[in-house]
Design a protein around this motif. Structure first.
Motif, PDB file in Angstrom:
ATOM      1  N   THR A  60       0.790  -1.202   0.017  1.00 43.02           N
ATOM      2  CA  THR A  60       0.089   0.134   0.055  1.00 43.02           C
ATOM      3  C   THR A  60       0.908   1.172  -0.048  1.00 43.02           C
ATOM      4  O   THR A  60       0.605   2.280  -0.692  1.00 43.02           O
ATOM      5  CB  THR A  60      -1.091  -0.056   1.121  1.00 43.02           C
ATOM      6  OG1 THR A  60      -0.276  -0.087   2.313  1.00 43.02           O
ATOM      7  CG2 THR A  60      -2.062  -1.209   1.156  1.00 43.02           C
ATOM      8  N   ARG A  61       2.106   1.228   0.861  1.00 51.83           N
ATOM      9  CA  ARG A  61       2.955   2.357   0.664  1.00 51.83           C
ATOM     10  C   ARG A  61       3.285   2.626  -0.818  1.00 51.83           C
ATOM     11  O   ARG A  61       3.418   3.860  -1.128  1.00 51.83           O
ATOM     12  CB  ARG A  61       4.289   2.136   1.548  1.00 51.83           C
ATOM     13  CG  ARG A  61       5.233   3.173   1.582  1.00 51.83           C
ATOM     14  CD  ARG A  61       4.701   4.569   2.057  1.00 51.83           C
ATOM     15  NE  ARG A  61       5.752   5.679   1.771  1.00 51.83           N
ATOM     16  CZ  ARG A  61       6.521   5.727   2.805  1.00 51.83           C
ATOM     17  NH1 ARG A  61       6.925   4.982   3.509  1.00 51.83           N
ATOM     18  NH2 ARG A  61       7.477   6.808   2.492  1.00 51.83           N
ATOM     19  N   PHE A 121      11.751   8.319 -10.841  1.00 51.47           N
ATOM     20  CA  PHE A 121      11.045   7.259 -10.040  1.00 51.47           C
ATOM     21  C   PHE A 121      11.321   7.265  -8.734  1.00 51.47           C
ATOM     22  O   PHE A 121      12.089   7.358  -8.273  1.00 51.47           O
ATOM     23  CB  PHE A 121      11.343   5.633 -10.586  1.00 51.47           C
ATOM     24  CG  PHE A 121      10.842   4.609 -10.117  1.00 51.47           C
ATOM     25  CD1 PHE A 121       9.246   4.601  -9.882  1.00 51.47           C
ATOM     26  CD2 PHE A 121      11.374   3.676  -9.295  1.00 51.47           C
ATOM     27  CE1 PHE A 121       8.538   3.734  -9.421  1.00 51.47           C
ATOM     28  CE2 PHE A 121      10.702   2.689  -8.853  1.00 51.47           C
ATOM     29  CZ  PHE A 121       9.243   2.429  -8.957  1.00 51.47           C
ATOM     30  N   LEU A 122      10.013   7.413  -7.826  1.00 49.63           N
ATOM     31  CA  LEU A 122       9.859   7.725  -6.470  1.00 49.63           C
ATOM     32  C   LEU A 122      10.357   8.806  -5.996  1.00 49.63           C
ATOM     33  O   LEU A 122      10.496   9.324  -4.738  1.00 49.63           O
ATOM     34  CB  LEU A 122      10.635   6.520  -5.843  1.00 49.63           C
ATOM     35  CG  LEU A 122      10.080   4.976  -6.019  1.00 49.63           C
ATOM     36  CD1 LEU A 122      11.041   4.105  -5.178  1.00 49.63           C
ATOM     37  CD2 LEU A 122       8.836   4.953  -5.208  1.00 49.63           C
ATOM     38  N   GLY A 123      10.599   9.879  -6.730  1.00 56.31           N
ATOM     39  CA  GLY A 123      10.455  11.358  -6.643  1.00 56.31           C
ATOM     40  C   GLY A 123      11.867  12.024  -6.185  1.00 56.31           C
ATOM     41  O   GLY A 123      12.079  12.925  -6.815  1.00 56.31           O
ATOM     42  N   HIS A 148      14.431   9.272  -1.084  1.00 57.75           N
ATOM     43  CA  HIS A 148      13.137   8.188  -0.882  1.00 57.75           C
ATOM     44  C   HIS A 148      13.380   7.003  -1.820  1.00 57.75           C
ATOM     45  O   HIS A 148      13.033   6.007  -1.221  1.00 57.75           O
ATOM     46  CB  HIS A 148      11.988   8.946  -1.533  1.00 57.75           C
ATOM     47  CG  HIS A 148      10.660   8.355  -1.373  1.00 57.75           C
ATOM     48  ND1 HIS A 148      10.473   7.563   0.099  1.00 57.75           N
ATOM     49  CD2 HIS A 148       9.634   7.720  -2.034  1.00 57.75           C
ATOM     50  CE1 HIS A 148       9.039   6.867   0.138  1.00 57.75           C
ATOM     51  NE2 HIS A 148       8.789   7.114  -1.157  1.00 57.75           N
ATOM     52  N   ARG A 149      13.980   7.151  -2.801  1.00 59.87           N
ATOM     53  CA  ARG A 149      14.312   6.146  -3.663  1.00 59.87           C
ATOM     54  C   ARG A 149      15.185   5.168  -3.088  1.00 59.87           C
ATOM     55  O   ARG A 149      14.945   3.797  -3.007  1.00 59.87           O
ATOM     56  CB  ARG A 149      14.902   6.497  -5.159  1.00 59.87           C
ATOM     57  CG  ARG A 149      15.575   5.399  -6.024  1.00 59.87           C
ATOM     58  CD  ARG A 149      16.105   5.962  -7.092  1.00 59.87           C
ATOM     59  NE  ARG A 149      16.714   4.835  -8.192  1.00 59.87           N
ATOM     60  CZ  ARG A 149      17.881   4.423  -8.029  1.00 59.87           C
ATOM     61  NH1 ARG A 149      18.816   4.515  -6.921  1.00 59.87           N
ATOM     62  NH2 ARG A 149      18.000   3.342  -8.967  1.00 59.87           N
ATOM     63  N   ALA A 150      16.397   5.460  -2.322  1.00 58.98           N
ATOM     64  CA  ALA A 150      17.259   4.853  -1.497  1.00 58.98           C
ATOM     65  C   ALA A 150      16.281   4.039  -0.621  1.00 58.98           C
ATOM     66  O   ALA A 150      16.782   2.899  -0.096  1.00 58.98           O
ATOM     67  CB  ALA A 150      18.391   5.319  -0.937  1.00 58.98           C
ATOM     68  N   ALA A 151      15.496   4.903   0.289  1.00 53.06           N
ATOM     69  CA  ALA A 151      14.851   4.341   1.643  1.00 53.06           C
ATOM     70  C   ALA A 151      13.803   3.225   1.022  1.00 53.06           C
ATOM     71  O   ALA A 151      13.571   2.270   1.652  1.00 53.06           O
ATOM     72  CB  ALA A 151      14.139   5.288   2.159  1.00 53.06           C
ATOM     73  N   MET A 152      13.328   3.291  -0.084  1.00 57.54           N
ATOM     74  CA  MET A 152      12.440   2.322  -0.594  1.00 57.54           C
ATOM     75  C   MET A 152      13.158   0.927  -1.173  1.00 57.54           C
ATOM     76  O   MET A 152      12.692  -0.204  -1.215  1.00 57.54           O
ATOM     77  CB  MET A 152      11.362   2.974  -1.852  1.00 57.54           C
ATOM     78  CG  MET A 152      10.278   3.931  -1.075  1.00 57.54           C
ATOM     79  SD  MET A 152       9.318   2.963  -0.100  1.00 57.54           S
ATOM     80  CE  MET A 152       8.188   2.381  -1.200  1.00 57.54           C
ATOM     81  N   GLY A 212      12.708  -8.253   2.816  1.00 59.14           N
ATOM     82  CA  GLY A 212      12.635  -6.903   3.083  1.00 59.14           C
ATOM     83  C   GLY A 212      12.110  -5.822   2.162  1.00 59.14           C
ATOM     84  O   GLY A 212      12.404  -4.590   2.378  1.00 59.14           O
ATOM     85  N   ASP A 213      11.636  -6.436   1.089  1.00 57.79           N
ATOM     86  CA  ASP A 213      11.051  -5.593   0.092  1.00 57.79           C
ATOM     87  C   ASP A 213      10.005  -4.540   0.502  1.00 57.79           C
ATOM     88  O   ASP A 213       8.934  -5.116   0.807  1.00 57.79           O
ATOM     89  CB  ASP A 213      10.809  -6.498  -1.257  1.00 57.79           C
ATOM     90  CG  ASP A 213      10.559  -5.777  -2.419  1.00 57.79           C
ATOM     91  OD1 ASP A 213      10.205  -4.482  -2.521  1.00 57.79           O
ATOM     92  OD2 ASP A 213      11.085  -6.301  -3.340  1.00 57.79           O
ATOM     93  N   ARG A 214      10.087  -3.289   0.145  1.00 60.28           N
ATOM     94  CA  ARG A 214       9.101  -2.359   0.587  1.00 60.28           C
ATOM     95  C   ARG A 214       8.192  -2.152  -0.366  1.00 60.28           C
ATOM     96  O   ARG A 214       6.899  -1.599  -0.358  1.00 60.28           O
ATOM     97  CB  ARG A 214       9.757  -1.286   1.031  1.00 60.28           C
ATOM     98  CG  ARG A 214      10.357  -1.177   2.256  1.00 60.28           C
ATOM     99  CD  ARG A 214      10.980   0.028   2.878  1.00 60.28           C
ATOM    100  NE  ARG A 214      11.688   0.028   4.230  1.00 60.28           N
ATOM    101  CZ  ARG A 214      13.110   0.027   4.353  1.00 60.28           C
ATOM    102  NH1 ARG A 214      13.762  -0.026   3.088  1.00 60.28           N
ATOM    103  NH2 ARG A 214      13.669  -0.267   5.476  1.00 60.28           N
TER     104      ARG A 214
END
Length: 336
Positions: free
Chosen positions: A190-191, A212-214, A218-222, A274-276
């Motif tokens: 959902t995130r 991608f992912l902005g 944030h890309r690294a965190a995801m 741990g895939d977000r």
């Protein structure tokens, strides 16, 4: 023609029918792999494929990438396709540190072809809206057909959006011998859905390429967990490509939901714990979508996030892909 990277454009910011053959291969070790051959001799060579544009057959496109051959005469080839914001280099990221699925598979007795999909890296495209998911699948099919002229056996594999494209190719054209889906299924978190709906889609509507992912952070965190080496995360972030907006807008419905049931070859589904983006909790549901596959093997990568190939446990996961291929009569290795 435009080559879109973050550095250059920062502002453009199982078979379930019949016998079920699903196996969970949990890795206990997170170490680097032991080389099967002298991997130092497995050097990538540039490769270019001429393909026709699926939406304008009179237009030719060039797809660039690299090829790694094993220390023997291969009869099997593996076509690897990257995900959003990546390029072919993701498969040969840092061979000296063990981060190279291309060389791992070549050392196991397979020719490996990794491409910059259309609109990424050297496979430049002026209008990113033209690089849709169906275009990527058709181009992959054309490349598979060209590889068939040299090899008896062709496996196709991809990570994330590259897995979506690989599943579409296998389901639509039924011309490969095995499918490897990495870090992807039809049940996103959902995130991630919220990020995609409120960020990536609006950006794609405003420009033909988007980040991608902005943002890089944030890309690294995801993509990563704390188990990844910081220098790897930094290097990967710096190398990020902008993503063609045509792919963003057409991957939303995940057309593999419809095509996965038409995949008739063995499938390896490899997911990180741990895939977000694509949680491993849905692994068995994802495996069940391949209802005509003769076998679906599930493999869980421990202590890793979405870009698990570049986590410490990633190289060992690459070895397990090689083991899976070598264990299948559909994809024989040229090594004993």
């Amino acid at each position: 023609m435009r080559s879109r990277t973050m550095k250059q454009h920062r502002s453009s910011v199982v078979g379930v029918v019949g016998v079920v053959a699903a196996t969970l291969l949990a890795a206990a070790s997170a170490g680097l792999p032991v080389a099967r051959a002298d991997s130092g001799a497995l050097e990538p060579a540039p490769v270019t494929f001429s393909v026709t544009d699926p939406h304008a057959r009179s237009v030719e496109r060039e797809i660039h990438g690299f090829r790694v051959d094993p220390p023997c005469a291969a009869t099997s080839v593996v076509l690897l396709q990257h995900g959003l914001s990546y390029g072919a280099e993701a498969w040969d990221f840092s061979p000296e540190e063990g981060y190279s699925y291309a060389r791992t598979l070549a050392a196991a007795g397979y020719t490996v072809v990794a491409i910059d999909r259309l609109g990424y890296g050297a496979s430049t495209l002026d209008d990113g809206y033209r690089a849709t998911v169906d275009v990527h699948a058709d181009i992959a099919h054309q490349i598979v057909q060209q590889l068939r002229g040299e090899f008896d056996h062709v496996a196709i594999g991809g990570h994330s959006a590259g897995a979506e494209v690989s599943e579409l190719e296998a389901g639509l054209f039924d011309d490969v011998d095995a499918l490897i889906a990495m870090g992807y299924h039809q049940f996103p978190s959902t995130r991630f859905l919220a990020d995609f709906a409120t960020g990536d889609i609006p950006r794609a509507l405003l420009s033909d390429y988007e980040y991608f992912l902005g943002t890089p952070s944030h890309r690294a965190a995801m993509f990563y967990t704390a188990a990844a080496e910081p220098w790897v995360v930094a290097a990967d972030t710096a190398a990020a490509n902008l993503t063609p907006s045509g792919e963003i807008l057409t991957i939303t419905l995940q057309p593999s939901r419809v095509l996965a049931p038409f995949v008739r070859v063995p499938v390896l589904l490899q997911l990180a714990d741990g895939d977000r983006l694509f949680p491993s909790a849905f692994a068995h549901l994802a495996a069940a979508s391949f209802i005509q596959s003769p076998s679906v093997t599930l493999d869980l990568v421990p202590q890793a996030g979405h870009t698990y190939m570049l986590h410490r446990s990633g190289p060992a996961a690459g070895e397990r892909i090689a083991d899976w291929l070598r264990g299948r009569p559909e994809t024989p290795s040229c090594l004993p």
